[in-house]
Design an enzyme around this catalytic site. Structure first.
Site, mmCIF file in Angstrom:
data_model
loop_
_atom_site.group_PDB
_atom_site.id
_atom_site.type_symbol
_atom_site.label_atom_id
_atom_site.label_comp_id
_atom_site.label_asym_id
_atom_site.label_seq_id
_atom_site.Cartn_x
_atom_site.Cartn_y
_atom_site.Cartn_z
ATOM 1 C CG HIS A 148 -4.501 -5.046 1.584
ATOM 2 N ND1 HIS A 148 -4.790 -3.704 1.569
ATOM 3 C CD2 HIS A 148 -5.315 -5.601 2.534
ATOM 4 C CE1 HIS A 148 -5.725 -3.448 2.482
ATOM 5 N NE2 HIS A 148 -6.067 -4.577 3.074
ATOM 6 C CB CYS A 201 -6.062 -2.982 6.127
ATOM 7 S SG CYS A 201 -6.370 -4.733 6.401
ATOM 8 C CD GLU A 240 -2.981 -0.997 0.136
ATOM 9 O OE1 GLU A 240 -3.105 0.083 -0.470
ATOM 10 O OE2 GLU A 240 -3.673 -2.006 -0.115
HETATM 11 N N1 PCA Z 1 -8.231 -7.038 6.070
HETATM 12 C C1 PCA Z 1 -9.149 -5.969 6.398
HETATM 13 C C2 PCA Z 1 -9.112 -5.854 7.882
HETATM 14 C C3 PCA Z 1 -8.441 -7.085 8.374
HETATM 15 C C4 PCA Z 1 -7.832 -7.701 7.184
HETATM 16 O O1 PCA Z 1 -7.081 -8.701 7.188
HETATM 17 C C5 PCA Z 1 -8.899 -4.699 5.603
HETATM 18 O O2 PCA Z 1 -8.458 -4.793 4.448
HETATM 19 O O3 PCA Z 1 -9.162 -3.606 6.100
#
Ligand code: PCA
Length: 204
Positions: free
Chosen positions: A166, A142, A80
């Protein structure tokens, strides 16, 4: 030896398995590049996840933080680029459902990742793993945890690198969930390891 705080998340919403949990548990205590890995699993809870992250940072005193989250539906590994000062989304695991709220009234509108996101993508692809830089971590937990880590670094610990990766679903999750793209656990773990190696090389 330098320390890297590696965080994952518990399951949430319709995702009965969170592949980040197994990855961080298996990498805990390992040495990757110049880092010793200190792993923790965070709650999916707008009131406590950020506090948990900051407590772990204060206890471990890491040189860098890499937080992992599941992006159910994404096909690639996606470091990200930016975290925004917004919390908004579906109800978390405790039933909190913020709408258009700010994370920190004293914080900046957004913080850029201080991890080498472009180099991570390049090295993931070189290792045969699909990857691209993501320009939004969303507004759910996240983004929340990424923002809290970067705000803490900016205000309290300027030498600490911090950011978020991610990852797609694992096959285990995809079997339970239904129509969702997935990777093997081994490839997901390899991708995380590549990102940590890139960070280690960048930090010397
Ligand atoms: N993904 C979520 C919250 C927890 C996770 O593993 C997100 O992308 O916000």
């Amino acid at each position: 030896m330098k320390k890297l705080l590696l965080t994952g998340f518990e399951p949430f919403l319709s995702f009965t398995v969170n592949p980040t949990m197994r990855i961080v548990e298996e990498l805990n205590g390992q040495q990757i590049g110049s880092y010793e890995i200190h792993s923790e699993v965070l709650s999916v809870d707008f009131t406590s996840s950020g506090k948990q992250l900051l407590e772990h940072i204060e206890r471990v005193q890491p040189d860098a933080v890499l937080s992992l989250g599941l992006a159910g539906g994404r096909y690639k590994m996606t470091p990200e680029r930016i975290a925004i000062n917004v919390k908004d989304g579906e109800a978390d695991n405790s039933g909190n459902k913020p709408i258009d709220e700010i994370i920190d009234a004293q914080g900046e509108p957004a913080y850029m990742s201080t991890l080498p996101v472009r180099e991570m993508v390049d090295q993931l692809v070189a290792a045969g793993l699909p990857a691209e830089v993501s320009n939004t971590a969303g507004t759910y937990l996240c983004n929340n945890v990424m923002y809290e880590g970067l705000h803490y670094a900016a205000t309290r610990r300027p030498h600490m690198k911090s950011g978020f990766l991610h990852i797609p679903a694992s096959h285990e999750l995809a079997i339970q969930h239904g129509r969702i793209p997935s990777w093997s656990h081994e490839d997901l773990k390899k991708g995380v390891t590549v990102c940590i190696e890139v960070l280690s090389a960048a930090e010397g």
